[in-house]
Every structure is written in structure tokens, then in C-alpha cells.
Design a protein around this motif. Structure first.
Motif, mmCIF file in Angstrom:
data_model
loop_
_atom_site.group_PDB
_atom_site.id
_atom_site.type_symbol
_atom_site.label_atom_id
_atom_site.label_comp_id
_atom_site.label_asym_id
_atom_site.label_seq_id
_atom_site.Cartn_x
_atom_site.Cartn_y
_atom_site.Cartn_z
ATOM 1 N N TYR A 109 5.135 44.757 88.420
ATOM 2 C CA TYR A 109 4.313 43.770 89.130
ATOM 3 C C TYR A 109 5.131 42.943 90.112
ATOM 4 C CZ TYR A 109 5.913 40.537 85.421
ATOM 5 O OH TYR A 109 6.662 39.792 84.556
ATOM 6 N N GLN A 110 6.437 42.799 89.868
ATOM 7 C CA GLN A 110 7.244 41.997 90.783
ATOM 8 C C GLN A 110 7.327 42.641 92.162
ATOM 9 O OE1 GLN A 110 10.883 41.652 88.562
ATOM 10 N NE2 GLN A 110 10.163 39.923 87.341
ATOM 11 N N ILE A 111 7.538 43.951 92.201
ATOM 12 C CA ILE A 111 7.656 44.622 93.499
ATOM 13 C C ILE A 111 6.329 44.605 94.263
ATOM 14 C CG2 ILE A 111 8.065 46.866 94.593
ATOM 15 C CD1 ILE A 111 10.355 47.276 92.636
ATOM 16 N N PRO A 112 5.183 44.950 93.644
ATOM 17 C CA PRO A 112 3.916 44.814 94.384
ATOM 18 C C PRO A 112 3.658 43.390 94.874
ATOM 19 C CG PRO A 112 3.582 46.179 92.463
ATOM 20 C CD PRO A 112 4.970 45.615 92.348
ATOM 21 N N ALA A 113 4.065 42.391 94.077
ATOM 22 C CA ALA A 113 3.873 41.006 94.508
ATOM 23 C C ALA A 113 4.693 40.693 95.753
ATOM 24 C CB ALA A 113 4.254 40.047 93.378
ATOM 25 N N LEU A 114 5.848 41.358 95.893
ATOM 26 C CA LEU A 114 6.685 41.147 97.079
ATOM 27 C C LEU A 114 6.180 41.941 98.282
ATOM 28 C CD1 LEU A 114 10.183 41.238 95.342
ATOM 29 C CD2 LEU A 114 9.077 39.249 96.364
ATOM 30 N N LEU A 149 14.789 35.534 88.830
ATOM 31 C CA LEU A 149 14.210 35.977 90.095
ATOM 32 C C LEU A 149 14.871 35.284 91.276
ATOM 33 C CD1 LEU A 149 10.471 36.109 89.003
ATOM 34 C CD2 LEU A 149 11.822 38.054 89.822
ATOM 35 N N THR A 150 15.114 33.992 91.129
ATOM 36 C CA THR A 150 15.767 33.236 92.201
ATOM 37 C C THR A 150 17.152 33.811 92.502
ATOM 38 O OG1 THR A 150 14.573 31.236 91.529
ATOM 39 C CG2 THR A 150 16.511 30.934 92.923
ATOM 40 N N ALA A 151 17.826 34.286 91.442
ATOM 41 C CA ALA A 151 19.171 34.836 91.615
ATOM 42 C C ALA A 151 19.192 36.068 92.508
ATOM 43 C CB ALA A 151 19.771 35.183 90.251
ATOM 44 N N VAL A 152 18.068 36.789 92.586
ATOM 45 C CA VAL A 152 18.020 37.975 93.465
ATOM 46 C C VAL A 152 17.273 37.676 94.764
ATOM 47 C CG1 VAL A 152 18.241 39.613 91.566
ATOM 48 C CG2 VAL A 152 15.957 38.906 92.288
ATOM 49 N N GLY A 153 16.962 36.404 94.994
ATOM 50 C CA GLY A 153 16.364 36.017 96.263
ATOM 51 C C GLY A 153 14.854 35.989 96.295
ATOM 52 N N VAL A 154 14.212 36.072 95.128
ATOM 53 C CA VAL A 154 12.753 36.010 95.064
ATOM 54 C C VAL A 154 12.319 34.552 94.959
ATOM 55 C CG1 VAL A 154 10.712 36.656 93.723
ATOM 56 C CG2 VAL A 154 12.587 38.291 94.008
ATOM 57 N N ARG A 155 11.295 34.175 95.696
ATOM 58 C CA ARG A 155 10.783 32.800 95.657
ATOM 59 C C ARG A 155 9.797 32.697 94.496
ATOM 60 N NH1 ARG A 155 8.271 32.399 101.509
ATOM 61 N NH2 ARG A 155 7.251 34.239 100.618
ATOM 62 N N ALA A 156 10.234 32.068 93.423
ATOM 63 C CA ALA A 156 9.426 32.019 92.202
ATOM 64 C C ALA A 156 9.322 30.593 91.687
ATOM 65 C CB ALA A 156 10.042 32.914 91.124
ATOM 66 N N LEU A 187 0.545 26.755 97.917
ATOM 67 C CA LEU A 187 -0.478 26.600 98.955
ATOM 68 C C LEU A 187 0.066 26.896 100.347
ATOM 69 C CD1 LEU A 187 -2.241 23.362 97.644
ATOM 70 C CD2 LEU A 187 -3.092 25.723 97.526
ATOM 71 N N ALA A 188 1.368 26.672 100.533
ATOM 72 C CA ALA A 188 1.984 26.931 101.836
ATOM 73 C C ALA A 188 2.388 28.395 101.993
ATOM 74 C CB ALA A 188 3.202 26.027 102.017
ATOM 75 N N GLY A 189 2.148 29.212 100.982
ATOM 76 C CA GLY A 189 2.528 30.621 101.060
ATOM 77 C C GLY A 189 4.014 30.846 100.917
ATOM 78 N N GLU A 190 4.703 29.913 100.256
ATOM 79 C CA GLU A 190 6.152 29.991 100.124
ATOM 80 C C GLU A 190 6.598 30.438 98.742
ATOM 81 O OE1 GLU A 190 7.650 26.238 101.395
ATOM 82 O OE2 GLU A 190 6.982 26.505 103.480
ATOM 83 N N LEU A 191 5.678 30.995 97.962
ATOM 84 C CA LEU A 191 6.028 31.570 96.656
ATOM 85 C C LEU A 191 5.692 33.055 96.649
ATOM 86 C CD1 LEU A 191 4.892 29.077 93.839
ATOM 87 C CD2 LEU A 191 7.199 29.510 94.681
#
Length: 609
Positions: free
Chosen positions: A56-61, A84-91, A111-115
Motif C-alpha cells: 500500500y505504501q508504493i500505490p500511495a506514492l 517512512l520519513t527516513a526514506v523520504g516519504v512524507r508521513a 489538507l495542503a496535499g503535503e502528506l
């Protein structure tokens, strides 16, 4: 034959390589990822350590919006977000442990689309405020983790999961994926029905974990047996020890500490701060042993747990499989060890008799226990029995106790008749019921005070079982209980006959029994006799230890678990291949772009020492 990748395939594989540092998907991951990216719903069964989260992480990205992950693991959400943050994912996450300012920051980012990923507890979705928040943002998918929690009479039921069918009702256009490591076909059907996923595509990966060696042995002195296991096979290793009661957890942890093993207790009787502190230490420190009730362990992502031990009989094969699956998530050799005895069977039968629920529920609990007992008593390969329970056929594994030291079976019919006759005569001639110990004393001809007090030395069965020792008789009682040829009732575990007992007494039914084999040193060989993992070459050993020391210092400095930085498997590959440039380092499995940028120079420096 090869096929051209679709744009979704290209994007998914790019994320896998660039973000997570892996060259290829494993098992059904690619198919699941593609299905979800395309907007399909999925129900996924994949063993612990099989890579469910990437599904699910990859489809979410890849998909627009934030993936919303429903997880019951409030205490672990911070660690999941850190990884997740350690690999650069905004979580981010929203749960009851946060202050108002922290919640507002996460809400604003969503709400800003930054996650990319937002973690929520299931109870949060029953909150109108949370529902309205999700309505105002862009959701790429819903991932329901630990989906077996929806099974109402399952081993880890969570009432809040029953409301998750509302996801489709409120957001019908958003794809959903439900994931679990443990479910029979019946449980899978229950999950699909309760979550409104009956039309979802189901993906069932192999349940086999060939790196785990399954071993079950008769209880003698379980804590001493455990200590021997730790000293001889797992000195200094991280592991989990499961006990049925809080008192047993405390006593076992104290016993291990007194014998030089770094151990911590974990159960619901400890205050929340202590539980949180012990969990964090287990995740962040090397070589700690957590002694716990089953309240501990779900979602624990520590990859280097080298053993899971049970000092009490699990209630079901599902629970046992879920708990043992917490060992060896990194694919390296690990042990699942269980000490099992007569009192376990008696205690579990009594708990079923006293359980809440109707007769059908008690029958379900009894069926779960019977399957667990069958796994304990089998003379065949443990792994074959275990996988067969989940509907997967396999051959002997060569890496369980019954494969490594095959037990013998013997005709226990006469012994069964002697024991059943003793129970029958106590009831018929004296209108009395007693536990296993007293019946064994009568059979062995022991004139204890209790035997003499009741005049049981005058019974015709007195002394007719002197050919077997006490431990052997306890094994006979245990196996008769397991086969349903004997039952227990009352607070004192009195033995009583069943309908099937009559068949044995009338010589209409044979009773095969398992004889415990001579104990021998464990093997670290896996199925098909191949080593579970390539051993480090001698010259790489000090390099690996140096890298672990660097990782431990970095983890302590950042306040995160060591595995968030790199798994042991990645460090082992680095130590073996000894890359000298960032380019070479980038080819190591588990080194993605973000970790290469953050740790690459430090790693090369550690290698050059």
C-alpha cells in the motif's frame, strides 16, 4: 518471455528502487501494487516479514493524494512514521497521544496535499470531525492493516474494526486494501464480509517462513528449559517470550534477569508509561528479551528478533502463527520454541468452559484449541501441519524438530484403557472425581496420604500402571485430552470421560500416541537442507560489527530504532561487498536515494576505518 512495463509498472518500480532501495518486487507484491494503483480493492494475506506494507505504501506514492492507513497500533505509529520519513516519504499520524498543536500541523499538511501517508486508529474514523477532515482532503487509498482484528471470535478482535465497512459507503471511489498475516479461508471470508470487500480481489501469498525453525517440547521446568535455549543457541539475541498470565510474565522476567539475561516485562497490569518505555527499549536496544502476554507484539517491525518462545500453550494456530512470525523478519535463521504440558491442556479446556458467548462460540474455541493440540502432538512435519491449517500443501521441511529428530509413535490403547478405567471406577464406585495427579498415583501404586484417605488403594486398578513413569503417564493424559478421549471439568481440573471414551474401553478404537524423542542439539538448516542465510566470511565479521556500532550510535543520536536506519541484512551485504564509492553503495539492497544521501559518506567512512 518478457512484457513491456505499463506506466503504472514503471512508476511503481521506480518508487521501489529510488525510495526503498530494492531492485525487484517479491512474490505477489507487483500484482497487488498494480491492482491497487489501477483503483481495485484487495484483500491480502501475506506472512509477517513478507513485505505487506509496500503493497500500500508504493500505490500511495504513485496515486494522487494521501494513503490513509487504519492501524490499531497507536503506540507504534511514531516508529512507523519515523521509518517512512527516513526514506523520504512524507508521513504523519493522528491519534489520542498527540497534543493539539501536533494534530493541527498534521491536519494542515494533509489538507495542503503535503502528506503521502496518514496513519489513523480505527476508533478515529467513528469521529465526525475526522470524517469531515478526510472529506476535505484528497485520499489516494485506504489501507486496513491487521485486518484479522475484524474477525469477531478471532485471536485479536477489535470492536472498532466492525465499523470500517463505512469506508466504501462514504468514499466509494477510493480503493481499499485489507491486509493480514493470519487467516484461514473461513476467517478470510469473515474479513471480506465485515469490511464490505466481498467483491475485492484476494491475494494469498505462501504462508511458509523457511528461515523459522519450529520446535515444541514437553514441559519439565519451563523457565530452566528457556534459559538453556537462550544460553546455548541465542546468547545476546533479541527475542520475545510469551506467557499466559501477568504473574508468569513478571516471574519469568525476574528469573531471566537473575540469570544474566537482559529482559523486560510487558503486560496490561503495568502502567502505560512503563509499557511504553519497555517497548521503546526493546525496539531501540540490541539484545533485549521481552517477556510478555499476547498484549505485546502486533505491528512490531523489529527485523532482528531471533527467537519467539512460548511458555504456555497458545489458544489457536492463528495466534501461534502470528506470534511466531515476529521472529526473523529479516530472513535470517530464527527459532519458534514452545514448551507444552498437561496443565496447559487442562487450563485451556477450563477457560473455554468459562468463556463468554454461546455454545457455538465455545465450539469454535474448542476447534481452535484442537487444531493447536494436533500441531503439538503430530509425529509428522510441523511445517506441513501448520501450512495445511491455512490451506497450503507442502512437503517435509527438514527444519523443524519432528523432521530433525523424528518422534516414534506407539500403541497407547492399553495405557488409555487403564487410565480411563481408573477415572470410571473413581466415579462409579466412589462417586468421586479427581485430577490427573491423583489418578496417576493410583495407577502407579503409590500409597499417598490422599490415596489412603479415600481408600483408593483398594481399587482393582491400583498399581496396574507401574510399567510407566509419571512423566509418561502425564503424556498419556495429555494426549487423551488432545484426542477428545478425556475431558476436564470444575475448578480443580477433574478428569471425566467423554462419549468417545466408551469406544476405547470396549476395545473398539485404537489409540496411537507420540513418544517424545531424545533431545539433541538444534540444527540451523532450512527446508531442503540448505543454510537459511549465507554466513559472513571471516574478514567481513569485524566490518559488520563496526557497521552495527555506527548504526547504534546514529540511532541513539536520532532517537529512532536501529532498524529505521538500516536492517542487519543490508549491513551484512555492505560488510561482504565492501563498496568504496557512493555508486557501488547505491546498488546494495535497502539503500534508497534518501538513505544514500543521508548516510552514504558516513558508511564509506566506517568501511574505511
Amino acid at each position: 518471455m518478457t512484457f513491456p512495463l505499463s506506466p503504472a509498472d514503471d512508476a511503481a518500480l521506480d518508487v521501489l528502487r529510488r525510495v526503498f532501495g530494492y531492485d525487484a518486487f517479491r512474490g505477489p507484491q507487483q500484482e497487488i501494487v498494480d491492482h491497487l494503483i489501477g483503483g481495485g480493492d484487495a484483500l491480502v494475506l501475506m506472512p509477517t516479514g513478507g513485505g505487506k506494507s509496500l503493497c500500500y505504501q508504493i500505490p500511495a506514492l504513485v496515486r494522487p493524494g494521501a494513503g490513509v492507513v487504519i492501524s490499531p497500533l497507536i503506540a507504534l505509529m511514531q516508529d512507523q512514521v519515523d521509518a517512512l520519513t527516513a526514506v523520504g516519504v512524507r508521513a504523519g499520524f493522528l491519534n489520542s497521544t498527540q497534543g493539539l498543536d501536533a494534530r493541527r500541523r498534521v491536519e494542515a499538511d494533509f489538507l495542503a496535499g503535503e502528506l503521502d501517508l496518514l496513519y489513523l486508529a480505527p476508533e478515529a474514523l467513528g469521529n465526525g470531525y475526522t470524517q469531515q477532515l478526510l472529506d476535505r482532503g484528497k485520499i489516494s487509498l485506504f489501507a486496513i492493516d491487521e485486518a484479522h482484528c475484524v474477525a469477531q471470535w478471532g485471536h485479536d478482535f477489535r470492536p472498532d474494526y466492525l465499523a470500517l465497512s463505512m469506508l466504501y459507503e462514504r468514499w466509494p471511489e477510493v480503493p481499499r486494501i485489507a491486509l493480514t498475516a493470519t487467516a484461514t479461508s473461513a476467517t478470510r471470508a469473515e474479513i471480506a464480509t465485515r469490511l464490505g470487500l466481498t467483491g475485492a480481489r484476494q491475494f494469498v501469498a505462501s504462508f511458509d517462513r523457511p528461515n523459522i525453525q519450529y520446535r515444541i517440547e514437553a514441559k519439565r521446568e519451563p523457565r530452566k528449559q528457556l534459559l538453556e535455549l537462550l544460553r546455548t543457541e541465542h546468547p545476546g539475541d533479541a527475542g520475545i517470550v510469551y506467557c499466559l498470565s501477568r504473574a508468569s510474565v513478571d516471574k519469568t522476567a525476574d528469573f531471566l534477569v537473575a540469570n544474566g539475561v537482559a529482559a523486560l516485562p510487558y503486560h496490561a497490569g503495568l502502567d502505560g508509561a512503563t509499557r511504553a518505555r519497555h517497548q521503546q527499549r526493546f525496539l531501540r536496544e540490541d539484545g533485549l528479551v521481552m517477556v510478555a502476554t499476547i498484549a505485546f507484539g502486533m505491528g512490531i517491525d523489529k527485523p532482528d528478533v531471533r527467537f519467539v518462545a512460548h511458555l504456555d500453550l497458545p489458544k489457536s494456530v492463528e495466534g501461534y502463527y502470528q506470534e511466531t512470525g515476529r521472529a526473523g523478519r529479516d530472513g535470517l535463521p530464527s527459532t519458534a520454541w514452545l514448551a507444552y504440558g498437561l496443565q496447559d491442556v487442562v487450563q485451556q479446556r477450563k477457560m473455554i468452559d468459562r468463556s463468554d458467548g454461546d455454545r457455538a462460540h465455545r465450539r469454535s474455541l474448542a476447534a481452535h484449541l484442537d487444531a493447536m493440540l494436533a500441531l503439538c502432538e503430530t509425529v509428522d512435519c510441523r511445517r506441513v501441519q501448520l501450512l495445511n491449517y491455512f490451506g497450503q500443501a507442502s512437503g517435509p521441511c527438514g527444519n523443524c524438530d519432528t523432521c530433525l529428530t523424528p518422534p516414534q509413535s506407539w500403541d497407547g490403547t492399553v495405557a488409555a484403557q487403564k487410565l480411563l478405567s481408573t477415572v470410571l471406577r473413581l466415579h462409579r464406585e466412589h462417586n468421586q472425581k479427581f485430577g490427573a495427579g491423583h489418578s496417576i498415583d493410583i495407577l502407579r501404586g503409590r500409597r499417598t496420604d490422599k490415596v489412603a484417605q479415600y481408600g483408593h488403594d483398594a481399587l482393582s486398578v491400583f498399581g496396574i500402571g507401574a510399567d510407566l513413569g509419571e512423566a509418561e503417564w502425564r503424556g498419556v493424559v495429555r494426549q487423551l485430552l488432545a484426542q477428545g478421549l478425556l475431558a476436564v471439568e470444575g475448578d480443580y481440573g477433574s478428569l471425566v470421560l467423554t462419549e468417545a471414551s466408551t469406544e476405547v474401553l470396549r476395545r473398539e478404537r485404537a489409540v496411537p500416541m507420540r513418544r517424545e524423542p531424545e533431545r539433541r542439539a538444534a540444527s540451523t538448516r532450512t527446508a531442503k537442507g540448505k543454510p537459511a542465510a549465507v554466513e559472513l566470511p571471516p574478514e567481513a565479521e569485524p566490518v559488520f560489527e563496526r557497521l552495527r556500532a555506527w548504526r547504534a550510535a546514529s540511532a541513539k543520536e536520532q532517537g529512532v530504532p536501529a532498524y529505521v536506519i538500516f536492517h542487519d541484512a543490508t549491513l551484512r551485504q555492505i560488510a561482504t561487498e565492501a563498496p568504496t564509492t557512493l555508486e557501488e553503495l547505491s546498488r546494495i539492497s535497502g539503500v534508497g536515494e534518501n538513505k544514500l544521501a543521508k548516510y552514504g559518506e558516513q558508511l564509506l567512512g566506517a568501511l574505511a576505518c
